[in-house]
Write a protein that holds these residues in place. Structure first.
Motif, PDB file in Angstrom:
ATOM      1  N   LYS A 138      22.492  17.269  26.663  1.00  0.00           N
ATOM      2  CA  LYS A 138      23.387  15.704  26.626  1.00  0.00           C
ATOM      3  C   LYS A 138      22.172  14.611  27.167  1.00  0.00           C
ATOM      4  O   LYS A 138      22.592  13.474  26.503  1.00  0.00           O
TER       5      LYS A 138
ATOM      6  N   ARG B  28      23.769  14.659  18.633  1.00  0.00           N
ATOM      7  CA  ARG B  28      24.851  13.809  18.455  1.00  0.00           C
ATOM      8  C   ARG B  28      26.142  14.430  18.872  1.00  0.00           C
ATOM      9  O   ARG B  28      26.243  15.680  19.495  1.00  0.00           O
ATOM     10  N   PRO B  29      27.216  13.657  19.434  1.00  0.00           N
ATOM     11  CA  PRO B  29      28.356  14.073  20.314  1.00  0.00           C
ATOM     12  C   PRO B  29      29.095  15.414  19.831  1.00  0.00           C
ATOM     13  O   PRO B  29      29.222  16.455  20.318  1.00  0.00           O
ATOM     14  N   GLU B  30      29.142  15.667  18.501  1.00  0.00           N
ATOM     15  CA  GLU B  30      29.783  16.782  17.757  1.00  0.00           C
ATOM     16  C   GLU B  30      28.922  17.877  18.065  1.00  0.00           C
ATOM     17  O   GLU B  30      29.455  19.176  18.304  1.00  0.00           O
ATOM     18  N   TRP B  31      27.721  17.772  18.215  1.00  0.00           N
ATOM     19  CA  TRP B  31      26.678  18.799  18.203  1.00  0.00           C
ATOM     20  C   TRP B  31      26.857  19.359  19.917  1.00  0.00           C
ATOM     21  O   TRP B  31      26.901  20.555  19.989  1.00  0.00           O
TER      22      TRP B  31
ATOM     23  N   ASP C 114      29.542  19.199  21.753  1.00  0.00           N
ATOM     24  CA  ASP C 114      30.947  19.548  21.966  1.00  0.00           C
ATOM     25  C   ASP C 114      30.668  21.206  21.118  1.00  0.00           C
ATOM     26  O   ASP C 114      31.548  21.893  21.957  1.00  0.00           O
ATOM     27  N   TRP C 115      30.149  21.364  20.100  1.00  0.00           N
ATOM     28  CA  TRP C 115      30.004  22.709  19.699  1.00  0.00           C
ATOM     29  C   TRP C 115      29.366  23.679  20.558  1.00  0.00           C
ATOM     30  O   TRP C 115      29.772  25.045  20.779  1.00  0.00           O
TER      31      TRP C 115
ATOM     32  N   ASN D  53      29.069  23.231  23.879  1.00  0.00           N
ATOM     33  CA  ASN D  53      30.075  23.583  24.912  1.00  0.00           C
ATOM     34  C   ASN D  53      31.193  24.552  24.546  1.00  0.00           C
ATOM     35  O   ASN D  53      31.472  25.604  25.591  1.00  0.00           O
TER      36      ASN D  53
END
Length: 740
Positions: free
Chosen positions: A211, A217-220, A222-223, A225
């Motif tokens: 983080k 990137r935010p999508e990375w 999220d994946w 997590n």
């Protein structure tokens, strides 16, 4: 006014680079001491691994930068002009404070420094603002981000206990599993241990720390997590199989992989957590300047609520900061000194000079621990007690090999556990003190490992107490110094800011360019072969130098006494104590000589014992100097009469004869001249002793005055006798060195 703030920003940038150098010199110990202490890899290999960790970890530090912006104070309460003074005071105070601790060779916390400097300068700014507005000083609390500041400070304090207990418990369990003869257990469960360690490193360092990365990137995120459990299970099983195959099929030492990976991860975690301590303030100042410049409002009216917004530091800037940190690792002599301090404190060796002396609290803790241990031993069944003791029985050291400060098991625990704790704090955006964590983990693991035996425990505990007290002193000094600097700038304006900035840079340049390091390099420290020619060189270099220093100190004591100056005698007493410590450390090298090589010749053995005898004689002179300095200091401090007339002249003449003994041609003392001057001095001592007996009733010399006078004569006689013996030993060593 615009140019003034541009100059201040440029100054903060220069200070940031210097602060990086000073701070990394202080914190290099955090991620290098375990790998260097167990010597599992070459020095350069370890440094390259740490280099990679620092460079990559720097890019993961972006999320921590808000600590400097709004973590300690409420920026919306301050104008741009006040914020710039706060940041300026923090950087000036921080770089001077850390350099002072580095010069003393003491690890301290850069996190404690930066937090309390921000607190001190913010309080000073708030007080100045309230006084100028005619408001009550009780409103200072409104300017401080109390909840976040208390969270940071309490987290630092709690980390002391957590790190020490975690290190002790996990090391104790690991030692029960592996013991000091860990080869058998290692072949059975080494793969599982390595798989668990590397999986934990990847989880806490990469997955939890993602983080804060400037390029994520935010999508990375999220994946990661969403698939954490699957990723961890796959990593653990796969790595365990691979590492067990390395052990069973290829006989590869996976401890090397764990320790180097731990070094990388701890360097990574250090850069990710601590970079804010060095560059967070200049970056915050730069953001504040951009907002103010775009506003068109005066510097005293523009309020800095914009610093409450999240900010991401440029990756290029973070990489540049990481590069400065890396260069410091390679070239800072001070960094090597602090590393040696930490290795000494957690070392299992004893018999040589300890880094710290004994203290009353240390003695009390050791005494209480021994009593508690005795009670537990009586209660515990004998069979269980013997079984546990067998797991902690040190492995024998092979003849001709130098014992390691700690072995592979403890080094891996130190690195992996410290990295996990620090990376966890980084993922929570909590600026945990890496120094607190790594130092206390190392102390906890060494305590559980039995490294604190009866020969070393009181010194180690005293050292831990000294370093910890230094950290708390850091907090007080940091807040006070930053507050003073901020106050001076508020009252003195631009001129005072320029004076303080130039003074800070001048002090640091002088300190880092002119400072010399008397300790051996960490690269070469264990590579000396103590044969007869080497020992001859060591004695020939040190004996004349120690003789001159002994006589110089004697002259200083006499001058301080005859001039009735207590301050000069206190300084001489301190110098005499330092000299004695140096002589003790030099004599302690004898214990290292027995482990330097496998097959020394008979001449080498004899030369080593001659070294011990020579430095024992020189150390006894140092001990006598300590006693002489104390007696002279007490004499003056108690306001007793000092010598005048003939008695004073006779003592000056005697010291002059001693100085003649130390004269040399082109740095090479003439033994014949030395002996001739020594005989003259001995004859003078006999004459002065006889004359004193006649002078006591004639001149009314007191018993205390007579005692001190005779002590001077006794010291001179001991100096001559001990260095006469040292000269004879030098002759013998010279003959030994010439044997084929």
């Amino acid at each position: 006014m615009d140019s003034y703030y541009l100059v201040m920003l440029a100054f903060l940038g220069v200070i940031a680079i210097i602060d990086l150098f000073v701070g990394v010199s202080n914190d290099a110990v955090n991620f290098l001491n375990s790998a260097l202490g167990c010597r599992i890899a070459k020095f350069r290999t370890t440094m390259w691994v740490a280099t990679a960790g620092v460079l990559l970890g720097a890019t993961f530090s972006s999320g921590m930068m808000e600590i400097a912006r709004s973590g300690v104070f409420n920026p919306q309460m301050f104008s741009f002009a006040e914020i710039m003074v706060i940041f300026f005071a923090v950087m000036v105070a921080d770089v001077i404070l850390l350099d002072a601790f580095n010069t003393l060779g003491l690890p301290t916390s850069t996190t404690v420094s930066i937090v309390f400097e921000l607190l001190g300068s913010a309080i000073a700014a708030a007080c100045f603002k309230l006084v100028a507005d005619g408001a009550s000083l009780t409103e200072v609390a409104d300017y401080i981000n109390n909840s976040k500041a208390l969270t940071i400070i309490s987290g630092i304090l709690v980390s002391v206990v957590v790190a020490f207990v975690s290190g002790a418990v996990i090391q104790y369990i690991a030692r029960l599993i592996f013991s000091f003869r860990f080869e058998g257990a290692y072949r059975k469960v080494g793969g599982v241990y390595a798989g668990l360690a590397i999986t934990a490193i990847i989880y806490f360092l990469v997955m939890k720390g993602a983080k804060g990365a400037s390029f994520m990137r935010p999508e990375w995120i999220d994946w990661i997590n969403a698939n954490t459990t699957v990723i961890l299970a796959t990593l653990f099983i796969g790595l365990t199989i691979v590492f067990q195959a390395f052990i069973s099929l290829f006989n590869i030492n996976v401890f090397k992989i764990i320790i180097l990976a731990g070094t990388f991860s701890l360097a990574f975690a250090f850069a990710g957590n601590d970079l804010v301590n060095f560059v967070g303030v200049p970056l915050a100042a730069y953001d504040a300047y951009r907002e103010w410049a775009a506003s068109g409002v005066s510097d005293g009216a523009f309020m800095m609520g914009g610093l409450l917004k999240p900010s991401t530091a440029p990756t290029a800037f973070l990489l540049f900061s990481g590069l400065v940190m890396v260069l410091t690792l390679w070239f800072s002599k001070k960094a090597h000194r602090v590393i040696q301090t930490s290795i000494n404190l957690s070392s299992a060796q004893s018999g040589e000079q300890e880094q710290f002396g004994a203290s009353l609290p240390g003695r009390m803790i050791v005494r209480a621990s021994m009593t508690l241990g005795s009670v537990i031993h009586q209660i515990m069944p004998g069979t269980l007690s013997r079984a546990l003791a067998s797991r902690f029985e040190p492995a024998p050291v092979a003849e001709g090999t130098q014992p390691l400060p700690f072995d592979y098991v403890r080094a891996s625990i130190n690195l992996v556990l410290s990295a996990i704790l620090i990376a966890s704090a980084t993922s929570l955006k909590l600026p945990l003190s890496t120094t607190y964590v790594t130092f206390m983990v190392a102390m906890g693991s060494s305590f559980a490992d039995g490294a604190w035996d009866r020969e070393t425990a009181v010194y180690r505990i005293s050292g831990v107490l000294t370093v910890i007290s230094g950290w708390f002193i850091t907090a007080l000094c940091a807040s006070t110094l930053a507050g003073i600097v901020a106050t001076l700038v508020f009252f003195g304006g631009e001129i005072m800011a320029v004076i303080l900035g130039l003074a800070a840079i001048a002090l640091l340049v002088r300190s880092n360019i002119r400072a010399t390091l008397s300790d051996d390099s960490l690269v070469n420290q264990s590579n000396v072969r103590y044969d007869a020619p080497t020992i001859r060189t060591m004695i020939d270099e040190k004996a004349p130098e120690n003789l001159r220093r002994s006589i110089e100190l004697c002259r200083s004591i006499l001058d301080g006494l005859l001039s009735d100056r207590e301050s000069a005698l206190r300084s001489a007493k301190s110098d005499a104590s330092e000299f004695f410590d140096d002589l003790s450390a030099a004599r302690g090298i004898y214990y290292r000589m027995a482990l330097s090589d496998k097959k020394p010749s008979e001449a080498d053995f004899d030369a080593r014992y001659c070294y011990f005898r020579a430095f024992t004689n020189m150390r006894e002179v140092g001990r006598s100097l300590q006693g002489l300095a104390k007696l002279a200091l007490d004499h003056v401090a108690n306001r007793h009469r000092v010598y005048e007339g003939r008695l004073a002249d006779d003592l000056r003449t005697l010291v002059g004869l001693l100085e003649a003994m130390s004269k040399s041609e082109n740095g090479n003392p003439d033994i014949a001249v030395f002996h001739a001057n020594a005989q003259k001095a001995l004859q003078a001592i006999d004459r002065l002793q006889s004359e004193l007996l006649r002078a006591i009733p004639a001149e009314g010399i007191s018993i205390r005055g007579s005692e001190l006078y005779l002590t001077f004569l006794l010291f001179a006689r001991e100096l001559i006798n001990h260095y006469e013996i040292t000269a004879m030993i030098q002759t013998k060593v010279n003959a030994l060195a010439q044997e084929p």
